[in-house]
Scaffold this active site. Structure first.
Site, PDB file in Angstrom:
ATOM      1  N   ILE A  85      40.298 -14.309 -16.090  1.00 15.55           N
ATOM      2  CA  ILE A  85      40.278 -15.905 -16.275  1.00 15.55           C
ATOM      3  C   ILE A  85      40.651 -16.376 -14.955  1.00 15.55           C
ATOM      4  O   ILE A  85      41.532 -16.007 -14.225  1.00 15.55           O
ATOM      5  CB  ILE A  85      41.481 -16.065 -17.253  1.00 15.55           C
ATOM      6  CG1 ILE A  85      41.233 -15.413 -18.739  1.00 15.55           C
ATOM      7  CG2 ILE A  85      41.514 -17.577 -17.135  1.00 15.55           C
ATOM      8  CD1 ILE A  85      42.151 -15.649 -19.895  1.00 15.55           C
ATOM      9  N   HIS A  91      41.148 -14.929  -5.520  1.00 14.76           N
ATOM     10  CA  HIS A  91      41.209 -13.380  -6.125  1.00 14.76           C
ATOM     11  C   HIS A  91      40.168 -13.350  -7.462  1.00 14.76           C
ATOM     12  O   HIS A  91      39.630 -12.231  -7.653  1.00 14.76           O
ATOM     13  CB  HIS A  91      42.590 -13.006  -6.602  1.00 14.76           C
ATOM     14  CG  HIS A  91      42.710 -11.594  -6.806  1.00 14.76           C
ATOM     15  ND1 HIS A  91      42.441 -10.739  -6.215  1.00 14.76           N
ATOM     16  CD2 HIS A  91      43.119 -11.152  -8.165  1.00 14.76           C
ATOM     17  CE1 HIS A  91      42.653  -9.497  -6.920  1.00 14.76           C
ATOM     18  NE2 HIS A  91      43.003  -9.753  -8.286  1.00 14.76           N
ATOM     19  N   ASN A 115      27.767  -4.227 -19.721  1.00 14.38           N
ATOM     20  CA  ASN A 115      28.872  -4.913 -19.258  1.00 14.38           C
ATOM     21  C   ASN A 115      29.596  -5.825 -20.111  1.00 14.38           C
ATOM     22  O   ASN A 115      28.898  -7.160 -20.344  1.00 14.38           O
ATOM     23  CB  ASN A 115      28.431  -5.474 -17.908  1.00 14.38           C
ATOM     24  CG  ASN A 115      29.749  -6.373 -17.026  1.00 14.38           C
ATOM     25  OD1 ASN A 115      30.674  -6.263 -17.406  1.00 14.38           O
ATOM     26  ND2 ASN A 115      29.186  -6.548 -15.837  1.00 14.38           N
TER      27      ASN A 115
END
Length: 174
Positions: A85, A91, A115
């Site tokens: 999230i 990052h 995936n």
């Protein structure tokens, strides 16, 4: 907006011999991960396959665990699950891009991988995508891995090394 969209879902395939999948999950958001796992396990079982489940610390470790399992064990397919999230730093971009790239590279090497690592802006988006009664992305990732496995089995084993073939017999000069 996603609820209004209509998506095509391929019909389930079948296997002529047993199939075993490994689900690799990064459970950072436990409730989201549990829903993804529920969707993936239900789909794998609906195909008549078996599965094992392992947890890794984060989404960046998912491709590494899959690569290790592919080298050291006997799984036919792999399901990558987790949720990233967006936060306040870059990052997020690193985790999303590098986990996806790692999974893609393993797939290009011939592994059958689905995936199911969610990359979302907020928790609500993750909840909708992980919900088995809504978008069921865990089930979709498992289905993708198993569809790739059916293709892999259809096309057979690798044909061998690429390059020159040794001569069948040595040619003797007189």
């Amino acid at each position: 907006m996603a609820k209004a969209e209509q998506h095509y879902t391929m019909p389930r395939g079948s296997f002529d011999r047993p199939a075993k999948a490994l689900i690799v999950v990064a459970p950072y958001y436990r409730d989201i991960a549990d829903n993804l796992i529920a969707g993936a396990t239900a789909e794998i079982e609906a195909w008549g396959a078996t599965h094992d489940l392992i947890e890794v610390p984060g989404a960046l470790e998912v491709p590494t665990a899959i690569a290790m399992a592919a080298r050291m064990s006997n799984y036919d397919a792999f399901v990558a699950l987790g949720c990233v999230i967006r936060g306040e730093t870059t990052h997020y971009d690193t985790v999303c891009n590098d986990s996806s790239r790692g999974i893609t590279l393993l797939g290009l090497q011939g592994l059958c991988i689905g995936n199911g690592i969610l990359t979302v802006e907020n928790r609500k988006q993750a909840e909708v995508r992980a919900d088995t009664k809504d978008q069921n992305k865990g089930g979709g990732a498992a289905a993708a891995a198993l569809h790739l496995l059916t293709l892999s089995r259809k096309w057979g084993a690798p044909k061998g090394a690429v390059g020159f073939k040794p001569a069948a017999e040595e040619i003797k000069l007189a």
